[in-house]
Design an enzyme around this catalytic site. Structure first.
Site, PDB file in Angstrom:
ATOM      1  N   HIS A 284     -15.557   8.851   6.965  1.00 48.65           N
ATOM      2  CA  HIS A 284     -14.128   8.307   7.198  1.00 48.65           C
ATOM      3  C   HIS A 284     -13.576   9.825   6.670  1.00 48.65           C
ATOM      4  O   HIS A 284     -13.642  10.308   5.706  1.00 48.65           O
ATOM      5  CB  HIS A 284     -13.842   7.310   5.972  1.00 48.65           C
ATOM      6  CG  HIS A 284     -12.694   6.520   6.427  1.00 48.65           C
ATOM      7  ND1 HIS A 284     -11.737   6.845   7.289  1.00 48.65           N
ATOM      8  CD2 HIS A 284     -12.528   5.128   6.095  1.00 48.65           C
ATOM      9  CE1 HIS A 284     -10.817   5.860   7.302  1.00 48.65           C
ATOM     10  NE2 HIS A 284     -11.317   4.968   6.941  1.00 48.65           N
ATOM     11  N   GLU A 436      11.174  -9.461   6.772  1.00 51.98           N
ATOM     12  CA  GLU A 436      11.848  -8.372   7.642  1.00 51.98           C
ATOM     13  C   GLU A 436      11.183  -7.594   8.109  1.00 51.98           C
ATOM     14  O   GLU A 436      11.312  -7.094   9.413  1.00 51.98           O
ATOM     15  CB  GLU A 436      12.904  -7.499   6.444  1.00 51.98           C
ATOM     16  CG  GLU A 436      14.118  -8.560   5.986  1.00 51.98           C
ATOM     17  CD  GLU A 436      13.549  -9.506   5.061  1.00 51.98           C
ATOM     18  OE1 GLU A 436      12.428  -9.339   4.436  1.00 51.98           O
ATOM     19  OE2 GLU A 436      14.426 -10.229   4.498  1.00 51.98           O
ATOM     20  N   HIS A 497      22.294  -6.275  -3.808  1.00 55.01           N
ATOM     21  CA  HIS A 497      22.304  -6.411  -2.165  1.00 55.01           C
ATOM     22  C   HIS A 497      23.445  -5.284  -1.552  1.00 55.01           C
ATOM     23  O   HIS A 497      23.602  -5.200  -0.353  1.00 55.01           O
ATOM     24  CB  HIS A 497      23.064  -7.691  -2.050  1.00 55.01           C
ATOM     25  CG  HIS A 497      22.029  -8.953  -2.031  1.00 55.01           C
ATOM     26  ND1 HIS A 497      21.287  -8.914  -3.174  1.00 55.01           N
ATOM     27  CD2 HIS A 497      21.940 -10.169  -1.451  1.00 55.01           C
ATOM     28  CE1 HIS A 497      20.503 -10.197  -3.045  1.00 55.01           C
ATOM     29  NE2 HIS A 497      20.752 -10.772  -1.792  1.00 55.01           N
TER      30      HIS A 497
HETATM   31  C1  LIG Z   1       0.694   2.646   5.607  1.00 56.03           C
HETATM   32  C2  LIG Z   1      -0.664   3.204   5.644  1.00 56.03           C
HETATM   33  N1  LIG Z   1      -1.259   3.536   4.184  1.00 56.03           N
HETATM   34  C3  LIG Z   1      -2.319   4.595   4.264  1.00 56.03           C
HETATM   35  C4  LIG Z   1      -2.839   5.109   5.177  1.00 56.03           C
HETATM   36  C5  LIG Z   1      -3.880   6.224   5.019  1.00 56.03           C
HETATM   37  N2  LIG Z   1      -5.146   5.636   5.482  1.00 56.03           N
HETATM   38  C6  LIG Z   1      -5.653   6.009   6.874  1.00 56.03           C
HETATM   39  S1  LIG Z   1      -7.256   4.979   7.102  1.00 56.03           S
HETATM   40  C7  LIG Z   1      -7.109   4.243   5.608  1.00 56.03           C
HETATM   41  C8  LIG Z   1      -8.328   3.387   4.981  1.00 56.03           C
HETATM   42  C9  LIG Z   1      -8.277   2.244   5.926  1.00 56.03           C
HETATM   43  O1  LIG Z   1      -9.097   1.269   5.660  1.00 56.03           O
HETATM   44  P1  LIG Z   1      -9.602   0.403   6.721  1.00 56.03           P
HETATM   45  O2  LIG Z   1      -8.500  -0.287   7.558  1.00 56.03           O
HETATM   46  O3  LIG Z   1     -10.727  -0.422   6.294  1.00 56.03           O
HETATM   47  O4  LIG Z   1     -10.515   1.168   7.916  1.00 56.03           O
HETATM   48  P2  LIG Z   1     -11.790   1.780   7.841  1.00 56.03           P
HETATM   49  O5  LIG Z   1     -12.047   2.885   6.921  1.00 56.03           O
HETATM   50  O6  LIG Z   1     -12.751   0.667   7.626  1.00 56.03           O
HETATM   51  O7  LIG Z   1     -12.238   2.572   9.287  1.00 56.03           O
HETATM   52  C10 LIG Z   1      -6.151   4.798   4.983  1.00 56.03           C
HETATM   53  C11 LIG Z   1      -5.652   4.255   3.429  1.00 56.03           C
HETATM   54  C12 LIG Z   1      -2.258   4.753   6.379  1.00 56.03           C
HETATM   55  N3  LIG Z   1      -3.089   5.444   7.493  1.00 56.03           N
HETATM   56  N4  LIG Z   1      -1.385   3.792   6.738  1.00 56.03           N
END
Ligand SMILES: Cc1ncc(C[n+]2csc(CCOP(=O)(O)OP(=O)(O)O)c2C)c(N)n1
Ligand SMILES: [Mg+2]
Length: 693
Positions: A284, A436, A497
């Protein structure tokens, strides 16, 4: 090509194609030295099965209105989408939403993954390449948006289909990961979709038990399937992402489900095939590395030294699959549509209008004009009147509120407007509930479905919507966000608010129009600016409290709003000595102060500045005309953070604004407490004049 076609079974071709997706992702991430190879490696078979066998999509025309939508909510897996778009030969689109005939993504584009000005940015971006239905990357946004797309499909079907002519009936498929499942907006969206029984919506959950930091179990332990069942979703498990038959069954089951949305939970292996990284977060967020990439390729039976290899037969295989199948589906649709257009020319005209974001002729006929009135009305009320008028002439204007429709006046009340609910999908009043963020994402999905969509709530709750508002601005789509209760003027609800920093926050956002009208007629002009927009979203910021309706025979025409800022009042004779400027409810304060100053013989100009960004877009000549450089005595008045006003008041100017949170009391008292009175404006004007001399 013919050679491999002859010797490979269709199963072998499927495997070859799936591994091509995997290796393209590996090589692109390796070359960019950045990106996420693991998720595309795990999900390749899941995407392959969907695109090759189920997605109702013609690569030759990615703008076909009844195409199924594919959303990659786990946008970090962008190479999965780029590889698919390349391999299926999806065509490009231009800014007018027309298919260009060129390929959306070429192999060259994949080699330039994450490079400057490439068509393959780190996360998929709408408008960059055909076949990318929405921008994703901030987790949860894609699934949130998918709900709006699914609502759009249902609404179109109810509104436009006729017996024997099922012109609209598309499905929406969204891939998502643990992140999307954990994000709050994902839960809001799932709950809303379940409530609305959107059986045309399918989320495919990549249950790989891994997130960025490590095992998903570090932070996720609920039974996701049970949670979705409780929302009213059908939950299907696929025990192994590489089991094509199981995937086939799961997609089939979705297509047969009529009760509500479907969650297909796929147990997959992140980094599938990379021996030391599979099933760990090591696959990852970074390249596999040369050695691991080799080993992964070996496990796929790939030449280990190959880079960006697309084996003979793969492109043809997709051409024989989704290429042919999708094209046939569209051809059949086109035939049906031709007959439909003959039989129902008015509906066909509506569809053409929607698809190109054009407005029907006469859409702005009979818009209200408000007579001068010292007592006036709240801008939320004038907006509600305009909205109700224009919606009758613009049938695909639909929207709603996050449970504040009685307050934000977004309700369409005319005969036949109706409520959008399961079982009444032709209704135009959406009830988003107290969600929202889900609302804002759904409004974006509706805009992507080419409806003219809006969502309303209190301005301060923009904080709960902001990530989706930002994506609307980035995607260049015309979502309309209607925000009422726009300042401390809302009164008794108090500081929790009362927005302070929302205007500054939104004004900082590129491509978003922030419009805060000063009276009822500016509201009319605001809607005249908003509705023709094709490529930018709007935040329309409205009061709870009544504002005087200005006497336009005395003051500048409200049509000046289209220029963002305009001269409302000028001294009857001679050059002004001081400029008073403001937005919304504070403009009438400026006018009151102006009267007093004039009575003392001081020459005053009053400028209404409802939309800074539109003002910035005017010619230098116009801006200088409104705010002449030599005139340094300036006062800005706005019941909000003063951040940014210095650009208009200059070093000698004064800004009356909010420097702390508000207070719970009747609006008039709160206004007085914080200095929003004609007297204070007069005082500031005198000081500004004195200091500028
Ligand atoms: C709102 C948000 N927070 C954090 C991230 C950073 N981020 C990118 S991938 C990831 C992990 C996501 O895990 P998962 O959805 O299980 O994907 P996988 O590792 O299984 O491909 C994170 C935290 C992001 N892209 N968006
Ligand atoms: Mg995961």
């Amino acid at each position: 090509m013919a050679v491999s076609e002859q010797i490979l079974t269709s199963k072998q071709l499927a495997t070859l194609s799936i591994n091509t997706i995997r290796t393209l992702a590996i090589d692109a991430v390796e070359q960019a030295n950045s990106g996420h190879p693991g998720a595309p490696m795990g999900l390749a078979p899941v995407a392959y099965m969907l695109w090759q066998h189920f997605l109702r999509f013609d690569p030759q025309d990615p703008t076909w209105p009844d195409r199924d939508r594919f959303v990659l909510s786990n946008g970090h897996a962008s190479m999965l989408l780029y590889a698919i778009l390349y391999l299926t030969r999806v065509r490009g689109t231009n800014p007018e939403y027309e298919s260009t005939g060129e390929f959306a993504i070429s192999l060259e584009d994949i080699k330039r993954f994450r490079q400057l000005d490439s068509k393959t940015p780190g996360h998929p971006e709408y408008r960059i390449a055909g076949g990318i239905e929405t921008t994703t990357g901030p987790l949860g946004q894609g699934v949130g948006t998918s709900v709006g797309m699914a609502i759009g499909s249902r609404w179109r079907a109810a509104h436009l289909n006729r017996p024997g002519f099922e012109i609209f009936n598309y499905n929406v498929y969204a891939f998502c990961g643990d992140g999307d499942i954990m994000e709050g907006v994902g839960s809001e969206a799932a709950s809303l979709a379940g409530h609305l029984k959107l059986a045309n919506l399918c989320w495919i959950y990549d249950d790989n038990r891994v997130t960025l930091d490590g095992p998903a179990a570090w932070s996720l332990s609920e039974d996701v399937g049970k949670r979705f069942s409780a929302y009213g979703w059908t939950v299907t498990d696929v025990a192994d992402a590489n089991d094509l038959d199981a995937l086939d069954n799961a997609y089939r089951r979705f297509q047969q489900t009529t009760e509500g949305p479907t969650l297909i939970r796929v147990h997959s292996h992140i980094g599938y095939g990379a021996p030391h990284k599979q099933d760990t977060n090591a696959a990852h967020g970074e390249p596999l590395g040369e050695e691991e990439a080799r080993l992964a390729k070996r496990s796929y039976g790939w030449p280990e030294d190959s880079k960006f290899l697309v084996p003979d037969g793969v492109l043809e295989h997709f051409e024989q699959g989704i290429g042919r199948r999708g094209h046939e589906l569209r051809e059949n649709w086109m035939q049906l549509y031709a007959e439909y257009a003959r039989r129902f020319p008015e509906l066909a005209e509506q569809i053409a209008g929607m698809e190109h974001r054009e407005l029907p002729p006469g859409w702005d006929r009979d818009l209200p004009q408000f007579p001068a009135d010292a007592k006036g009305m709240a801008t939320r009320d004038s907006s509600g009147k305009v909205l109700n008028q224009v919606a009758q002439r613009l049938p695909w204007l639909i929207g709603g509120s996050a449970d504040l429709a009685t307050s934000d006046r977004t309700r369409l009340k005319f005969e036949g407007a109706g409520d959008f609910q399961a079982g009444s999908y032709g209704g135009r009043n959406l009830h988003f509930g107290v969600r929202e963020h889900g609302m804002a994402a759904a409004v974006n999905g509706l805009a992507l479905a080419k409806l003219r969509s809006y969502g309303g709530t209190f301005f301060n709750f923009n904080d709960y919507m902001k990530p989706a508002v930002r994506l609307a601005a980035l995607m260049e789509i015309p979502s309309v966000f209607i925000y009422t209760h726009d300042s401390i003027g809302l009164g008794e609800d108090g500081p929790t608010h009362q927005p302070i920093e929302q205007l500054a926050q939104l004004r900082a956002m590129p491509n978003l129009l922030v419009i805060r009208p000063a009276d009822a007629n500016e509201v009319v002009e605001a809607w005249k600016v908003i509705l023709p927009l094709k490529h930018r979203p709007t935040a329309l910021v409205l009061t709870r409290q009544a504002l005087p309706t200005f006497d336009r025979s005395k003051y500048g025409s409200a049509s000046g709003l289209a220029k963002g800022g305009y001269i409302l009042a000028d001294p009857p004779n001679g050059q002004p000595e001081v400029i008073l400027m403001g937005t919304g409810s504070e403009v009438s304060l400026c006018l009151a102060a102006c009267q007093q100053l004039q009575s003392e013989g001081i020459k005053v100009r009053v400028v209404s500045m409802p939309c800074w960004s539109l003002f910035e877009e005017q010619s230098e000549q116009y801006r200088n005309h409104v705010l002449p450089a030599p005139l340094k005595a300036r006062v800005a008045v706005e019941a909000a953070s003063t951040l940014g006003w210095d650009r208009y008041v200059g070093p000698n100017g004064k800004t009356i604004g909010m420097h702390r949170f508000g207070a719970s009391a009747p609006g008039k008292d709160v206004f007085r407490k914080f200095g929003f009175t004609p007297e204070k404006v007069v005082e500031a004007a005198r000081e500004a004049i004195a200091e500028s001399k």
